[in-house]
Design a protein around this motif. Structure first.
Motif, PDB file in Angstrom:
ATOM      1  N   GLY A 133       1.550   8.328 -13.141  1.00  0.00           N
ATOM      2  CA  GLY A 133       0.165   8.793 -13.322  1.00  0.00           C
ATOM      3  C   GLY A 133      -0.385   8.660 -15.080  1.00  0.00           C
ATOM      4  O   GLY A 133      -1.492   9.018 -15.033  1.00  0.00           O
ATOM      5  N   GLU A 134       0.420   8.302 -15.793  1.00  0.00           N
ATOM      6  CA  GLU A 134       0.126   8.176 -17.174  1.00  0.00           C
ATOM      7  C   GLU A 134      -0.912   6.877 -17.087  1.00  0.00           C
ATOM      8  O   GLU A 134      -1.942   6.863 -18.105  1.00  0.00           O
ATOM      9  CB  GLU A 134       0.999   7.914 -18.139  1.00  0.00           C
ATOM     10  N   ASP A 135      -0.890   6.129 -16.206  1.00  0.00           N
ATOM     11  CA  ASP A 135      -1.887   5.085 -15.840  1.00  0.00           C
ATOM     12  C   ASP A 135      -2.901   5.691 -14.935  1.00  0.00           C
ATOM     13  O   ASP A 135      -2.893   6.058 -14.029  1.00  0.00           O
ATOM     14  CB  ASP A 135      -1.074   3.725 -15.212  1.00  0.00           C
ATOM     15  N   ARG A 136      -4.074   5.505 -15.735  1.00  0.00           N
ATOM     16  CA  ARG A 136      -5.393   6.024 -14.840  1.00  0.00           C
ATOM     17  C   ARG A 136      -5.665   5.460 -13.488  1.00  0.00           C
ATOM     18  O   ARG A 136      -5.818   6.466 -12.586  1.00  0.00           O
ATOM     19  CB  ARG A 136      -6.825   5.941 -15.728  1.00  0.00           C
ATOM     20  N   VAL A 137      -5.316   4.383 -13.206  1.00  0.00           N
ATOM     21  CA  VAL A 137      -5.563   3.613 -11.866  1.00  0.00           C
ATOM     22  C   VAL A 137      -4.544   4.380 -10.847  1.00  0.00           C
ATOM     23  O   VAL A 137      -4.861   4.773  -9.806  1.00  0.00           O
ATOM     24  CB  VAL A 137      -5.620   2.147 -12.029  1.00  0.00           C
ATOM     25  N   VAL A 138      -3.138   4.459 -11.286  1.00  0.00           N
ATOM     26  CA  VAL A 138      -2.169   5.007 -10.654  1.00  0.00           C
ATOM     27  C   VAL A 138      -2.459   6.364 -10.431  1.00  0.00           C
ATOM     28  O   VAL A 138      -2.270   7.036  -9.194  1.00  0.00           O
ATOM     29  CB  VAL A 138      -0.865   4.968 -11.243  1.00  0.00           C
ATOM     30  N   LYS A 139      -2.940   7.251 -11.413  1.00  0.00           N
ATOM     31  CA  LYS A 139      -3.153   8.580 -11.344  1.00  0.00           C
ATOM     32  C   LYS A 139      -4.346   8.859 -10.134  1.00  0.00           C
ATOM     33  O   LYS A 139      -4.415   9.762  -9.365  1.00  0.00           O
ATOM     34  CB  LYS A 139      -3.484   9.327 -12.681  1.00  0.00           C
ATOM     35  N   ARG A 140      -5.471   8.030 -10.092  1.00  0.00           N
ATOM     36  CA  ARG A 140      -6.544   8.018  -9.214  1.00  0.00           C
ATOM     37  C   ARG A 140      -5.884   8.021  -7.753  1.00  0.00           C
ATOM     38  O   ARG A 140      -6.213   8.770  -6.838  1.00  0.00           O
ATOM     39  CB  ARG A 140      -7.523   7.304  -9.761  1.00  0.00           C
ATOM     40  N   VAL A 141      -5.197   6.906  -7.598  1.00  0.00           N
ATOM     41  CA  VAL A 141      -4.896   6.461  -6.302  1.00  0.00           C
ATOM     42  C   VAL A 141      -3.932   7.305  -5.645  1.00  0.00           C
ATOM     43  O   VAL A 141      -3.912   7.889  -4.463  1.00  0.00           O
ATOM     44  CB  VAL A 141      -4.250   4.871  -6.353  1.00  0.00           C
ATOM     45  N   GLY A 188      -3.564  10.390  -6.413  1.00  0.00           N
ATOM     46  CA  GLY A 188      -4.493  11.763  -6.105  1.00  0.00           C
ATOM     47  C   GLY A 188      -5.024  11.736  -4.686  1.00  0.00           C
ATOM     48  O   GLY A 188      -5.138  12.631  -4.023  1.00  0.00           O
ATOM     49  N   GLU A 189      -5.580  10.492  -4.566  1.00  0.00           N
ATOM     50  CA  GLU A 189      -6.100  10.216  -3.155  1.00  0.00           C
ATOM     51  C   GLU A 189      -5.239  10.186  -2.208  1.00  0.00           C
ATOM     52  O   GLU A 189      -5.442  10.928  -1.073  1.00  0.00           O
ATOM     53  CB  GLU A 189      -7.024   8.694  -3.175  1.00  0.00           C
ATOM     54  N   PHE A 190      -4.171   9.496  -2.310  1.00  0.00           N
ATOM     55  CA  PHE A 190      -2.925   9.735  -1.209  1.00  0.00           C
ATOM     56  C   PHE A 190      -2.572  11.180  -0.964  1.00  0.00           C
ATOM     57  O   PHE A 190      -2.190  11.374  -0.025  1.00  0.00           O
ATOM     58  CB  PHE A 190      -1.712   8.656  -1.692  1.00  0.00           C
ATOM     59  N   PHE A 191      -2.375  11.743  -2.271  1.00  0.00           N
ATOM     60  CA  PHE A 191      -1.742  13.197  -2.163  1.00  0.00           C
ATOM     61  C   PHE A 191      -2.817  13.904  -1.113  1.00  0.00           C
ATOM     62  O   PHE A 191      -2.395  14.857  -0.362  1.00  0.00           O
ATOM     63  CB  PHE A 191      -1.698  13.750  -3.422  1.00  0.00           C
ATOM     64  N   ALA A 192      -4.037  13.940  -1.197  1.00  0.00           N
ATOM     65  CA  ALA A 192      -5.106  14.476  -0.495  1.00  0.00           C
ATOM     66  C   ALA A 192      -4.880  14.266   0.906  1.00  0.00           C
ATOM     67  O   ALA A 192      -5.046  15.048   1.937  1.00  0.00           O
ATOM     68  CB  ALA A 192      -6.352  14.027  -0.946  1.00  0.00           C
ATOM     69  N   ARG A 193      -4.406  12.762   1.337  1.00  0.00           N
ATOM     70  CA  ARG A 193      -4.216  12.526   2.658  1.00  0.00           C
ATOM     71  C   ARG A 193      -2.847  13.030   3.191  1.00  0.00           C
ATOM     72  O   ARG A 193      -2.846  13.749   4.308  1.00  0.00           O
ATOM     73  CB  ARG A 193      -3.984  10.987   2.764  1.00  0.00           C
ATOM     74  N   TRP A 194      -1.732  12.983   2.533  1.00  0.00           N
ATOM     75  CA  TRP A 194      -0.355  13.640   2.663  1.00  0.00           C
ATOM     76  C   TRP A 194      -0.599  15.262   2.927  1.00  0.00           C
ATOM     77  O   TRP A 194       0.145  15.626   3.940  1.00  0.00           O
ATOM     78  CB  TRP A 194       0.443  13.570   1.436  1.00  0.00           C
ATOM     79  N   LYS A 195      -1.652  15.870   2.372  1.00  0.00           N
ATOM     80  CA  LYS A 195      -1.623  17.135   2.776  1.00  0.00           C
ATOM     81  C   LYS A 195      -2.345  17.560   3.863  1.00  0.00           C
ATOM     82  O   LYS A 195      -2.270  18.774   4.607  1.00  0.00           O
ATOM     83  CB  LYS A 195      -2.489  17.938   1.489  1.00  0.00           C
ATOM     84  N   ASN A 196      -3.057  16.471   4.635  1.00  0.00           N
ATOM     85  CA  ASN A 196      -3.791  16.738   5.767  1.00  0.00           C
ATOM     86  C   ASN A 196      -3.470  15.765   6.743  1.00  0.00           C
ATOM     87  O   ASN A 196      -3.778  16.113   8.008  1.00  0.00           O
ATOM     88  CB  ASN A 196      -5.508  16.733   5.535  1.00  0.00           C
ATOM     89  N   GLY A 197      -2.998  14.436   6.478  1.00  0.00           N
ATOM     90  CA  GLY A 197      -2.939  13.429   7.564  1.00  0.00           C
ATOM     91  C   GLY A 197      -1.990  13.865   8.839  1.00  0.00           C
ATOM     92  O   GLY A 197      -0.747  14.295   8.638  1.00  0.00           O
ATOM     93  N   ASP A 198      -2.449  13.241   9.835  1.00  0.00           N
ATOM     94  CA  ASP A 198      -1.462  13.491  11.046  1.00  0.00           C
ATOM     95  C   ASP A 198      -0.185  12.743  10.914  1.00  0.00           C
ATOM     96  O   ASP A 198       0.845  13.167  11.274  1.00  0.00           O
ATOM     97  CB  ASP A 198      -2.145  12.982  12.490  1.00  0.00           C
ATOM     98  N   ASP A 199      -0.308  11.610  10.144  1.00  0.00           N
ATOM     99  CA  ASP A 199       1.067  10.715   9.720  1.00  0.00           C
ATOM    100  C   ASP A 199       1.677  11.212   8.867  1.00  0.00           C
ATOM    101  O   ASP A 199       2.819  10.602   8.489  1.00  0.00           O
ATOM    102  CB  ASP A 199       0.575   9.174   9.710  1.00  0.00           C
ATOM    103  N   ASP A 200       1.317  12.298   8.042  1.00  0.00           N
ATOM    104  CA  ASP A 200       2.235  12.605   6.851  1.00  0.00           C
ATOM    105  C   ASP A 200       2.678  14.090   7.225  1.00  0.00           C
ATOM    106  O   ASP A 200       2.918  14.827   6.171  1.00  0.00           O
ATOM    107  CB  ASP A 200       1.075  12.687   5.850  1.00  0.00           C
ATOM    108  N   ASP A 218       1.461   1.302  -4.474  1.00  0.00           N
ATOM    109  CA  ASP A 218       1.409   0.095  -5.476  1.00  0.00           C
ATOM    110  C   ASP A 218       0.391  -0.804  -4.753  1.00  0.00           C
ATOM    111  O   ASP A 218      -0.163  -1.733  -5.501  1.00  0.00           O
ATOM    112  CB  ASP A 218       2.776  -0.413  -5.203  1.00  0.00           C
ATOM    113  N   ALA A 219       0.205  -1.136  -3.544  1.00  0.00           N
ATOM    114  CA  ALA A 219      -0.631  -2.289  -3.047  1.00  0.00           C
ATOM    115  C   ALA A 219      -2.318  -1.737  -3.530  1.00  0.00           C
ATOM    116  O   ALA A 219      -2.885  -2.647  -3.736  1.00  0.00           O
ATOM    117  CB  ALA A 219      -0.483  -2.256  -1.564  1.00  0.00           C
ATOM    118  N   GLU A 220      -2.503  -0.471  -3.399  1.00  0.00           N
ATOM    119  CA  GLU A 220      -3.872  -0.056  -3.691  1.00  0.00           C
ATOM    120  C   GLU A 220      -4.079  -0.079  -4.970  1.00  0.00           C
ATOM    121  O   GLU A 220      -5.194  -0.492  -5.265  1.00  0.00           O
ATOM    122  CB  GLU A 220      -3.912   1.701  -3.068  1.00  0.00           C
ATOM    123  N   VAL A 221      -3.075   0.071  -5.821  1.00  0.00           N
ATOM    124  CA  VAL A 221      -3.289  -0.070  -7.098  1.00  0.00           C
ATOM    125  C   VAL A 221      -3.551  -1.589  -7.539  1.00  0.00           C
ATOM    126  O   VAL A 221      -4.271  -1.855  -8.489  1.00  0.00           O
ATOM    127  CB  VAL A 221      -2.036   0.442  -8.116  1.00  0.00           C
TER     128      VAL A 221
END
Length: 173
Positions: free
Chosen positions: A34-42, A44-56, A146-149
């Motif tokens: 996450g020192e890379d801003r793009v990776v950090k942003r992506v 963070g978005e995935f982490f929000a999904r992992w906290k709530n997603g049915d598949d996670d 990685d794909a999203e980044v």
């Protein structure tokens, strides 16, 4: 080592380390990658999904839950003993025919053969299988990150208007 260790105290140490490290994957993604801003942003978005997603669910109810329980409260959802008693019921069909004979007995599994989860969605499943599923889940998630980044690093194509504007400008000059 989780499969081979027979000494319960040693096994618990290996389990605690394994559980801590499987959660650390997300922390490394956030803090190091996450020192890379793009990776950090992506991430963070995935982490929000992992906290709530049915598949996670495995992230919330195993990776985070087991790590937090074990490292913060020294509790675990894994069977605490080195011997696990399993109830077995079988139906035997007599060779001469007739009604099946039902036999039930308790089987004492020792020497690290079976380490069941005692609570939660994986109750009754060997913790090492759940751990392997969590490793697989992390692999898939990291591939998705990685794909999203990569997608976000592709510069946007110039718009049609911009192309038209550039081509008319160059003709007039």
């Amino acid at each position: 080592m989780l499969e081979d260790e027979k000494d319960l105290r040693q096994w618990r140490i290996v389990w605690a380390g394994s559980v801590a490290l499987i959660r650390a994957v997300g922390h490394v993604l956030d803090k190091v990658d996450g020192e890379d801003r793009v990776v950090k942003r992506v991430a963070g978005e995935f982490f929000a999904r992992w906290k709530n997603g049915d598949d996670d669910r495995i992230f919330r109810e195993f990776v985070e839950h087991e790590r937090n329980s074990l490292l913060k409260e020294y509790r675990s959802d894994v069977h605490p003993s080195d011997n696990v008693v399993v109830a077995v019921q079988i139906s035997l069909m007599p060779l001469a025919g007739g009604d099946p004979v039902v036999a039930a007995f308790a089987l004492d599994l020792d020497e690290n053969l079976f380490r069941p989860m005692l609570d939660g969605p994986w109750e009754g499943i060997d913790c090492r299988e759940v751990f392997a599923d969590a490793i697989t889940w992390w692999g898939l998630q990291l591939d998705k990150v990685d794909a999203e980044v990569r997608l976000r690093r592709i510069p946007p194509a110039p718009s049609i208007e911009a192309n038209c504007h550039l081509s008319t400008r160059s003709k007039t000059q």
